[in-house]
Design a protein around this motif. Structure first.
Motif, PDB file in Angstrom:
ATOM      1  N   GLU A  23     -76.459  70.915  10.910  1.00 37.22           N
ATOM      2  CA  GLU A  23     -75.627  69.761  11.227  1.00 37.22           C
ATOM      3  C   GLU A  23     -76.338  68.907  12.257  1.00 37.22           C
ATOM      4  O   GLU A  23     -77.010  69.413  13.156  1.00 37.22           O
ATOM      5  CB  GLU A  23     -74.273  70.219  11.747  1.00 37.22           C
ATOM      6  CG  GLU A  23     -73.424  70.856  10.678  1.00 37.22           C
ATOM      7  CD  GLU A  23     -72.048  71.249  11.176  1.00 37.22           C
ATOM      8  OE1 GLU A  23     -71.686  70.879  12.301  1.00 37.22           O
ATOM      9  OE2 GLU A  23     -71.356  71.945  10.427  1.00 37.22           O
ATOM     10  N   ARG A  24     -76.169  67.602  12.134  1.00 36.18           N
ATOM     11  CA  ARG A  24     -76.896  66.659  12.974  1.00 36.18           C
ATOM     12  C   ARG A  24     -76.431  66.728  14.421  1.00 36.18           C
ATOM     13  O   ARG A  24     -75.254  66.792  14.707  1.00 36.18           O
ATOM     14  CB  ARG A  24     -76.705  65.245  12.444  1.00 36.18           C
ATOM     15  CG  ARG A  24     -77.702  64.265  13.048  1.00 36.18           C
ATOM     16  CD  ARG A  24     -77.564  62.889  12.483  1.00 36.18           C
ATOM     17  NE  ARG A  24     -77.847  62.851  11.056  1.00 36.18           N
ATOM     18  CZ  ARG A  24     -77.792  61.742  10.336  1.00 36.18           C
ATOM     19  NH1 ARG A  24     -77.462  60.610  10.888  1.00 36.18           N
ATOM     20  NH2 ARG A  24     -78.060  61.780   9.052  1.00 36.18           N
ATOM     21  N   THR A  25     -77.415  66.718  15.312  1.00 34.24           N
ATOM     22  CA  THR A  25     -77.155  66.583  16.746  1.00 34.24           C
ATOM     23  C   THR A  25     -77.574  65.167  17.127  1.00 34.24           C
ATOM     24  O   THR A  25     -77.804  64.340  16.268  1.00 34.24           O
ATOM     25  CB  THR A  25     -77.946  67.632  17.545  1.00 34.24           C
ATOM     26  OG1 THR A  25     -79.339  67.418  17.333  1.00 34.24           O
ATOM     27  CG2 THR A  25     -77.581  69.041  17.124  1.00 34.24           C
ATOM     28  N   GLY A  26     -77.728  64.876  18.381  1.00 36.21           N
ATOM     29  CA  GLY A  26     -78.103  63.531  18.811  1.00 36.21           C
ATOM     30  C   GLY A  26     -79.583  63.227  18.689  1.00 36.21           C
ATOM     31  O   GLY A  26     -80.028  62.157  19.089  1.00 36.21           O
ATOM     32  N   ALA A  27     -80.383  64.124  18.141  1.00 38.09           N
ATOM     33  CA  ALA A  27     -81.830  63.939  18.083  1.00 38.09           C
ATOM     34  C   ALA A  27     -82.222  62.940  16.997  1.00 38.09           C
ATOM     35  O   ALA A  27     -81.550  62.802  15.988  1.00 38.09           O
ATOM     36  CB  ALA A  27     -82.510  65.276  17.812  1.00 38.09           C
ATOM     37  N   GLU A  28     -83.333  62.263  17.231  1.00 33.21           N
ATOM     38  CA  GLU A  28     -83.892  61.312  16.268  1.00 33.21           C
ATOM     39  C   GLU A  28     -85.028  61.986  15.498  1.00 33.21           C
ATOM     40  O   GLU A  28     -85.505  63.049  15.881  1.00 33.21           O
ATOM     41  CB  GLU A  28     -84.436  60.080  17.001  1.00 33.21           C
ATOM     42  CG  GLU A  28     -83.377  59.270  17.703  1.00 33.21           C
ATOM     43  CD  GLU A  28     -82.410  58.606  16.745  1.00 33.21           C
ATOM     44  OE1 GLU A  28     -82.837  58.159  15.661  1.00 33.21           O
ATOM     45  OE2 GLU A  28     -81.218  58.549  17.074  1.00 33.21           O
ATOM     46  N   GLU A  29     -85.474  61.328  14.441  1.00 36.63           N
ATOM     47  CA  GLU A  29     -86.559  61.864  13.627  1.00 36.63           C
ATOM     48  C   GLU A  29     -87.844  61.938  14.450  1.00 36.63           C
ATOM     49  O   GLU A  29     -88.218  60.973  15.120  1.00 36.63           O
ATOM     50  CB  GLU A  29     -86.771  60.962  12.413  1.00 36.63           C
ATOM     51  CG  GLU A  29     -87.626  61.580  11.351  1.00 36.63           C
ATOM     52  CD  GLU A  29     -87.625  60.773  10.070  1.00 36.63           C
ATOM     53  OE1 GLU A  29     -88.655  60.786   9.390  1.00 36.63           O
ATOM     54  OE2 GLU A  29     -86.596  60.159   9.765  1.00 36.63           O
ATOM     55  N   GLY A  30     -88.509  63.105  14.435  1.00 37.18           N
ATOM     56  CA  GLY A  30     -89.737  63.305  15.192  1.00 37.18           C
ATOM     57  C   GLY A  30     -89.534  63.956  16.549  1.00 37.18           C
ATOM     58  O   GLY A  30     -90.495  64.346  17.196  1.00 37.18           O
ATOM     59  N   ASP A  31     -88.291  64.084  17.017  1.00 38.92           N
ATOM     60  CA  ASP A  31     -88.016  64.698  18.310  1.00 38.92           C
ATOM     61  C   ASP A  31     -88.171  66.215  18.249  1.00 38.92           C
ATOM     62  O   ASP A  31     -88.037  66.822  17.192  1.00 38.92           O
ATOM     63  CB  ASP A  31     -86.590  64.386  18.774  1.00 38.92           C
ATOM     64  CG  ASP A  31     -86.404  62.933  19.158  1.00 38.92           C
ATOM     65  OD1 ASP A  31     -87.417  62.210  19.268  1.00 38.92           O
ATOM     66  OD2 ASP A  31     -85.252  62.516  19.359  1.00 38.92           O
ATOM     67  N   ILE A  32     -88.416  66.813  19.415  1.00 37.78           N
ATOM     68  CA  ILE A  32     -88.449  68.269  19.550  1.00 37.78           C
ATOM     69  C   ILE A  32     -87.074  68.711  20.048  1.00 37.78           C
ATOM     70  O   ILE A  32     -86.569  68.174  21.028  1.00 37.78           O
ATOM     71  CB  ILE A  32     -89.538  68.718  20.556  1.00 37.78           C
ATOM     72  CG1 ILE A  32     -90.927  68.267  20.103  1.00 37.78           C
ATOM     73  CG2 ILE A  32     -89.493  70.230  20.760  1.00 37.78           C
ATOM     74  CD1 ILE A  32     -91.466  68.961  18.883  1.00 37.78           C
TER      75      ILE A  32
END
Length: 177
Positions: A23-32
């Motif tokens: 499930e999606r968290t607040g992270a963007e594509e490419g983040d660790i």
């Protein structure tokens, strides 16, 4: 070596280089992103947390953001004329597990490579956008000239129609008397 992590109210068994869909968290594509660890196993020994293992984390890089399949929720009560239909699509993200860390270590890999990929296409788009406004600026000037030429002709046509309408109205008034 593998670990059991907890995210989004669910538990996942992961190993290095695994790709999981969570499930999606607040992270963007490419983040660790880092996940808390419930259990670590490997090399014949197993360590279980109560509920989490202190100093252990699992690091992963966000590969893609997507949405799950549409699920239809239908509620009905028979003989009561009660029906409700609703749909839902869960926001998801694909994460590639990069490291399983123990002993309080921090993730070593950075998300610099995907950020550089994003920056390059953005520059190309800006150069295309810079070229477009110059063409758009020239076009309104031509339109303004065309409108200026059209206005006198439109006034003349309106002037010709106006007396004809007045004459028709006068004729109708005289017919009524």
């Amino acid at each position: 070596m593998y670990a059991v992590i907890k995210t989004g109210g669910k538990q996942y068994r992961v190993a290095a280089e695994d790709v999981i869909e969570i499930e999606r968290t607040g992270a963007e594509e490419g983040d660790i992103v880092e996940f808390p660890v419930l259990m670590v196993a490997g090399d014949g020994n197993v360590e279980i947390g109560t509920p989490m293992i202190d100093g252990a984390t699992v690091a992963g890089q966000v590969m893609a953001l997507s949405r799950g399949p549409k699920i239809i929720i239908f509620k009905k009560k028979r003989r009561k004329h009660y029906r409700r239909k609703n749909g839902h699509r869960q926001d998801l993200m694909q994460v590639q597990i990069t490291e399983i860390l123990t002993g309080g270590k921090k993730p070593s890999k950075k998300a610099a490579a995907p950020a550089a990929k994003k920056a390059a296409p953005a520059k190309e788009e800006k150069s295309k956008e810079d070229a477009k406004p110059a063409a758009k600026k020239a076009a309104p000037a031509k339109k303004a000239e065309a409108k200026a030429d059209a206005k006198p002709a439109a006034k003349k046509a309106a002037a010709k129609k106006a007396p004809a309408k007045k004459a028709a109205a006068k004729k109708a008034d005289t017919d009524k008397k």
